[in-house]
Enzyme design. Sequence first.
Site, short mmCIF file in Angstrom:
data_model
loop_
_atom_site.label_atom_id
_atom_site.label_comp_id
_atom_site.label_asym_id
_atom_site.label_seq_id
_atom_site.Cartn_x
_atom_site.Cartn_y
_atom_site.Cartn_z
N ARG A 9 0.63 -1.37 -0.05
CA ARG A 9 0.25 0.14 -0.22
C ARG A 9 0.82 1.29 -0.31
O ARG A 9 0.16 2.23 -0.60
CB ARG A 9 -1.03 -0.02 1.23
CG ARG A 9 -1.84 -0.59 1.25
CD ARG A 9 -3.32 -0.88 0.14
NE ARG A 9 -4.05 -2.13 -0.02
CZ ARG A 9 -5.10 -2.46 0.71
NH1 ARG A 9 -6.06 -1.70 1.21
NH2 ARG A 9 -6.11 -3.33 0.60
N ASP A 58 -14.40 5.87 13.18
CA ASP A 58 -13.18 5.36 12.40
C ASP A 58 -12.02 6.25 12.20
O ASP A 58 -12.25 7.67 12.02
CB ASP A 58 -13.94 4.50 11.26
CG ASP A 58 -12.92 3.50 10.58
OD1 ASP A 58 -13.26 2.73 11.08
OD2 ASP A 58 -12.26 3.70 10.50
#
Length: 258
Positions: free
Chosen positions: A13, A122
């Site tokens: 990533r 989150d």
Amino acid sequence: MFDESKRYFVDRRLVERIKATGHSNFKSYFIFLRLEATGKELQNLINALTVNETYFFREDYQFRCMVSRMLPEIFLRKKKGDIIKIWSIPSSTGEEPYSIAIYLLEYWDEIDEWDVEIVASDIDTNALEAAKRGIYSERSVKFLPPHILKKYFKPLGNGYYRISDDLVSAVNFTRVNIVDRLETKKYRGFDIVFCRNLLIYFDDTSRKIAAENIYDSLNPGGFVCLGHSESMSRISSIFKVRKFPEAIVYQKPLEENV
Ligand SMILES: C[S@@+](CC[C@H](N)C(=O)[O-])C[C@H]1O[C@@H](n2cnc3c(N)ncnc32)[C@H](O)[C@@H]1O
């Protein structure tokens, strides 16, 4: 923060973000990250590193346990007019906090007698935006009983469903890093915290910090639900283990230092 076993995932990533921002190597990307005043790329990198897998009514035995065991115990310490506070962290794209709201509406007889506040947090801002949009794929809703799907969702005709506006406005979505002491300091007075399928991604130090931050966010006697492959006993002994027929959950002691 990540467990060593997630190394390959993190590296991949990271390379994607280095390419997307036009940098040729890690060093120049890292300097850019450090110097960028807005913190925008840092948030993009965080968003790229998260695993958002979730769905409606995931591990719903814990929602049953909430209604039949945890809430009745919580009431013993509340008086009419008090608010019941529930925190879903990490909430990912919203399926978990919306499932909690649906569960309370459908299966909790006392819903009209209490005020409930559901906060959903989150670290991933893209996930939070998706949660507020409230559009879900068939895969996301596949474990919902048909009558619930019909009642709370509108089919959009392309395999997607829009959740009802009432549910969207019933949940308060916020960006929080659970291992950041300053950020979690504002979150206090919760009766139940759902922290499911997050600690598995952390190393031991981050797990411990997260457990302490959850502890501080709870009222005495408040409960924590973890994912089925997670165990608080291996992280910290500050919580009591409660074995209910529906689920094993963790509880902040009523008295500190008990
Ligand atoms: C696999 S999902 C779990 C969602 C939901 N709780 C469930 O069980 O279905 C994990 C979520 O953790 C979030 N996350 C990762 N690190 C975090 C942190 N430090 N603070 C808050 N959320 C985090 C990710 O963005 C992702 O949405």
